[in-house]
Design a protein around this motif. Sequence first.
Motif, PDB file in Angstrom:
ATOM      1  N   ALA A  71     -24.909   1.131 -12.888  1.00 46.24           N
ATOM      2  CA  ALA A  71     -23.556   1.304 -12.343  1.00 46.24           C
ATOM      3  C   ALA A  71     -23.138   0.077 -11.547  1.00 46.24           C
ATOM      4  CB  ALA A  71     -23.502   2.560 -11.478  1.00 46.24           C
ATOM      5  N   LEU A  72     -24.067  -0.504 -10.810  1.00 44.08           N
ATOM      6  CA  LEU A  72     -23.746  -1.697 -10.030  1.00 44.08           C
ATOM      7  C   LEU A  72     -23.503  -2.912 -10.913  1.00 44.08           C
ATOM      8  CD1 LEU A  72     -26.240  -1.279  -7.055  1.00 44.08           C
ATOM      9  CD2 LEU A  72     -23.752  -0.995  -6.996  1.00 44.08           C
ATOM     10  N   ASP A  73     -24.133  -2.938 -12.086  1.00 46.97           N
ATOM     11  CA  ASP A  73     -23.949  -4.057 -13.016  1.00 46.97           C
ATOM     12  C   ASP A  73     -22.613  -3.985 -13.753  1.00 46.97           C
ATOM     13  OD1 ASP A  73     -26.342  -5.222 -12.347  1.00 46.97           O
ATOM     14  OD2 ASP A  73     -27.466  -4.296 -13.991  1.00 46.97           O
ATOM     15  N   GLU A  74     -22.024  -2.803 -13.845  1.00 49.47           N
ATOM     16  CA  GLU A  74     -20.756  -2.626 -14.547  1.00 49.47           C
ATOM     17  C   GLU A  74     -19.603  -3.201 -13.716  1.00 49.47           C
ATOM     18  OE1 GLU A  74     -20.147  -1.289 -17.631  1.00 49.47           O
ATOM     19  OE2 GLU A  74     -22.333  -1.299 -17.830  1.00 49.47           O
ATOM     20  N   PRO A  75     -18.601  -3.759 -14.387  1.00 50.20           N
ATOM     21  CA  PRO A  75     -17.445  -4.237 -13.624  1.00 50.20           C
ATOM     22  C   PRO A  75     -16.727  -3.067 -12.958  1.00 50.20           C
ATOM     23  CG  PRO A  75     -17.056  -4.418 -15.991  1.00 50.20           C
ATOM     24  CD  PRO A  75     -18.479  -3.966 -15.808  1.00 50.20           C
ATOM     25  N   ALA A  76     -16.167  -3.335 -11.798  1.00 41.96           N
ATOM     26  CA  ALA A  76     -15.463  -2.286 -11.059  1.00 41.96           C
ATOM     27  C   ALA A  76     -14.182  -1.919 -11.799  1.00 41.96           C
ATOM     28  CB  ALA A  76     -15.129  -2.767  -9.661  1.00 41.96           C
ATOM     29  N   VAL A  77     -13.912  -0.637 -11.873  1.00 41.57           N
ATOM     30  CA  VAL A  77     -12.702  -0.144 -12.509  1.00 41.57           C
ATOM     31  C   VAL A  77     -11.978   0.739 -11.500  1.00 41.57           C
ATOM     32  CG1 VAL A  77     -11.754   1.209 -14.427  1.00 41.57           C
ATOM     33  CG2 VAL A  77     -13.810  -0.180 -14.771  1.00 41.57           C
ATOM     34  N   SER A  79      -9.455   3.486 -10.179  1.00 41.02           N
ATOM     35  CA  SER A  79      -8.845   4.709 -10.689  1.00 41.02           C
ATOM     36  C   SER A  79      -7.334   4.490 -10.744  1.00 41.02           C
ATOM     37  CB  SER A  79      -9.172   5.887  -9.772  1.00 41.02           C
ATOM     38  OG  SER A  79      -8.589   5.676  -8.493  1.00 41.02           O
ATOM     39  N   LYS A  80      -6.630   5.326 -11.496  1.00 41.86           N
ATOM     40  CA  LYS A  80      -5.175   5.158 -11.615  1.00 41.86           C
ATOM     41  C   LYS A  80      -4.479   5.207 -10.250  1.00 41.86           C
ATOM     42  CE  LYS A  80      -4.666   6.582 -16.400  1.00 41.86           C
ATOM     43  NZ  LYS A  80      -4.024   7.488 -17.354  1.00 41.86           N
ATOM     44  N   PRO A  81      -4.815   6.173  -9.378  1.00 42.94           N
ATOM     45  CA  PRO A  81      -4.155   6.174  -8.063  1.00 42.94           C
ATOM     46  C   PRO A  81      -4.460   4.914  -7.243  1.00 42.94           C
ATOM     47  CG  PRO A  81      -5.177   8.304  -8.478  1.00 42.94           C
ATOM     48  CD  PRO A  81      -5.634   7.366  -9.558  1.00 42.94           C
ATOM     49  N   LEU A  82      -5.703   4.430  -7.318  1.00 43.06           N
ATOM     50  CA  LEU A  82      -6.051   3.226  -6.577  1.00 43.06           C
ATOM     51  C   LEU A  82      -5.339   2.012  -7.155  1.00 43.06           C
ATOM     52  CD1 LEU A  82      -7.631   1.778  -4.388  1.00 43.06           C
ATOM     53  CD2 LEU A  82      -9.582   1.641  -5.970  1.00 43.06           C
ATOM     54  N   ALA A  83      -5.297   1.911  -8.470  1.00 41.14           N
ATOM     55  CA  ALA A  83      -4.605   0.791  -9.109  1.00 41.14           C
ATOM     56  C   ALA A  83      -3.128   0.787  -8.736  1.00 41.14           C
ATOM     57  CB  ALA A  83      -4.784   0.859 -10.627  1.00 41.14           C
ATOM     58  N   GLU A  84      -2.496   1.959  -8.693  1.00 41.22           N
ATOM     59  CA  GLU A  84      -1.085   2.063  -8.307  1.00 41.22           C
ATOM     60  C   GLU A  84      -0.893   1.638  -6.851  1.00 41.22           C
ATOM     61  OE1 GLU A  84       2.930   2.587  -8.212  1.00 41.22           O
ATOM     62  OE2 GLU A  84       1.623   2.388  -9.947  1.00 41.22           O
ATOM     63  N   LEU A  85      -1.776   2.049  -5.983  1.00 42.27           N
ATOM     64  CA  LEU A  85      -1.686   1.673  -4.575  1.00 42.27           C
ATOM     65  C   LEU A  85      -1.818   0.157  -4.422  1.00 42.27           C
ATOM     66  CD1 LEU A  85      -1.574   2.352  -1.553  1.00 42.27           C
ATOM     67  CD2 LEU A  85      -4.057   2.686  -1.636  1.00 42.27           C
ATOM     68  N   ILE A  86      -2.766  -0.439  -5.111  1.00 37.91           N
ATOM     69  CA  ILE A  86      -2.946  -1.895  -5.056  1.00 37.91           C
ATOM     70  C   ILE A  86      -1.691  -2.597  -5.549  1.00 37.91           C
ATOM     71  CG2 ILE A  86      -4.233  -3.828  -6.066  1.00 37.91           C
ATOM     72  CD1 ILE A  86      -6.727  -1.939  -6.033  1.00 37.91           C
ATOM     73  N   ARG A  87      -1.106  -2.097  -6.638  1.00 38.06           N
ATOM     74  CA  ARG A  87       0.115  -2.704  -7.175  1.00 38.06           C
ATOM     75  C   ARG A  87       1.241  -2.630  -6.148  1.00 38.06           C
ATOM     76  NH1 ARG A  87       4.666  -1.630  -8.666  1.00 38.06           N
ATOM     77  NH2 ARG A  87       4.513   0.621  -8.605  1.00 38.06           N
ATOM     78  N   ARG A  88       1.403  -1.461  -5.490  1.00 36.72           N
ATOM     79  CA  ARG A  88       2.473  -1.297  -4.494  1.00 36.72           C
ATOM     80  C   ARG A  88       2.255  -2.206  -3.290  1.00 36.72           C
ATOM     81  NH1 ARG A  88       1.781   4.497  -4.807  1.00 36.72           N
ATOM     82  NH2 ARG A  88       1.160   4.381  -2.633  1.00 36.72           N
ATOM     83  N   VAL A  89       1.019  -2.309  -2.828  1.00 38.43           N
ATOM     84  CA  VAL A  89       0.734  -3.155  -1.668  1.00 38.43           C
ATOM     85  C   VAL A  89       1.034  -4.620  -2.011  1.00 38.43           C
ATOM     86  CG1 VAL A  89      -1.130  -4.054  -0.200  1.00 38.43           C
ATOM     87  CG2 VAL A  89      -0.915  -1.599  -0.595  1.00 38.43           C
ATOM     88  N   ARG A  90       0.604  -5.055  -3.192  1.00 39.14           N
ATOM     89  CA  ARG A  90       0.881  -6.439  -3.599  1.00 39.14           C
ATOM     90  C   ARG A  90       2.368  -6.692  -3.722  1.00 39.14           C
ATOM     91  NH1 ARG A  90      -4.007  -7.167  -7.994  1.00 39.14           N
ATOM     92  NH2 ARG A  90      -5.631  -7.567  -6.459  1.00 39.14           N
ATOM     93  N   ALA A  91       3.099  -5.714  -4.264  1.00 37.25           N
ATOM     94  CA  ALA A  91       4.545  -5.868  -4.394  1.00 37.25           C
ATOM     95  C   ALA A  91       5.194  -5.954  -3.016  1.00 37.25           C
ATOM     96  CB  ALA A  91       5.137  -4.706  -5.195  1.00 37.25           C
ATOM     97  N   ASP A  92       4.755  -5.115  -2.089  1.00 38.12           N
ATOM     98  CA  ASP A  92       5.282  -5.154  -0.709  1.00 38.12           C
ATOM     99  C   ASP A  92       4.969  -6.488  -0.045  1.00 38.12           C
ATOM    100  OD1 ASP A  92       6.241  -2.583  -1.029  1.00 38.12           O
ATOM    101  OD2 ASP A  92       4.640  -1.631   0.156  1.00 38.12           O
ATOM    102  N   GLN A  93       3.766  -6.990  -0.253  1.00 38.41           N
ATOM    103  CA  GLN A  93       3.399  -8.271   0.345  1.00 38.41           C
ATOM    104  C   GLN A  93       4.222  -9.418  -0.243  1.00 38.41           C
ATOM    105  OE1 GLN A  93      -0.849  -8.383  -0.334  1.00 38.41           O
ATOM    106  NE2 GLN A  93      -1.307  -7.341   1.601  1.00 38.41           N
ATOM    107  N   SER A  94       4.458  -9.353  -1.542  1.00 36.96           N
ATOM    108  CA  SER A  94       5.275 -10.385  -2.186  1.00 36.96           C
ATOM    109  C   SER A  94       6.714 -10.331  -1.665  1.00 36.96           C
ATOM    110  CB  SER A  94       5.284 -10.205  -3.708  1.00 36.96           C
ATOM    111  OG  SER A  94       3.999 -10.416  -4.217  1.00 36.96           O
ATOM    112  N   ALA A  95       7.231  -9.148  -1.480  1.00 40.52           N
ATOM    113  CA  ALA A  95       8.600  -8.989  -0.997  1.00 40.52           C
ATOM    114  C   ALA A  95       8.720  -9.502   0.443  1.00 40.52           C
ATOM    115  CB  ALA A  95       9.031  -7.526  -1.093  1.00 40.52           C
ATOM    116  N   GLN A  96       7.698  -9.292   1.250  1.00 37.47           N
ATOM    117  CA  GLN A  96       7.726  -9.719   2.653  1.00 37.47           C
ATOM    118  C   GLN A  96       7.584 -11.225   2.791  1.00 37.47           C
ATOM    119  OE1 GLN A  96       4.699  -7.501   4.676  1.00 37.47           O
ATOM    120  NE2 GLN A  96       5.820  -5.563   4.550  1.00 37.47           N
ATOM    121  N   SER A  97       6.927 -11.864   1.845  1.00 36.63           N
ATOM    122  CA  SER A  97       6.694 -13.317   1.955  1.00 36.63           C
ATOM    123  C   SER A  97       7.871 -14.133   1.429  1.00 36.63           C
ATOM    124  CB  SER A  97       5.415 -13.708   1.224  1.00 36.63           C
ATOM    125  OG  SER A  97       5.541 -13.461  -0.167  1.00 36.63           O
ATOM    126  N   VAL A  98       8.865 -13.470   0.822  1.00 39.01           N
ATOM    127  CA  VAL A  98      10.021 -14.181   0.273  1.00 39.01           C
ATOM    128  C   VAL A  98      11.025 -14.473   1.327  1.00 39.01           C
ATOM    129  CG1 VAL A  98      11.959 -14.015  -1.333  1.00 39.01           C
ATOM    130  CG2 VAL A  98       9.713 -13.212  -1.993  1.00 39.01           C
TER     131      VAL A  98
END
Length: 98
Positions: A71-77, A79-98
């Motif tokens: 399991a540790l050797d496998e690349p991290a994947v 979950s859909k909720p986590l991926a969505e949260l990461i996408r939203r945080v990155r979008a918020d950070q991009s919007a704030q830096s503009v």
Amino acid sequence: MIDTLAPAKTERLNLRLSSEARDTLRAAAELAQQDLTSFILGPALNHAREILIEDALIKLTPAEVLQVERALDEPAVASKPLAELIRRVRADQSAQSV
């Protein structure tokens, strides 16, 4: 008054150390307002108990060890909720830096 709850201290433990180490321990024990035995024994017992508890709690069979290693050797994947949260945080950070 005799403390009947404290176990009798009948055992000895001898150790060899340099005079510099002894002086350092004595000075630190004095600053901590403890006798040298308590200063050394307290942390040593705490560490020993942590190791014993960890050993008692973390017992894996060889098959389980292999499963964890795979399991540790496998690349991290994410979950859909986590991926969505990461996408939203990155979008918020991009919007704030503009």
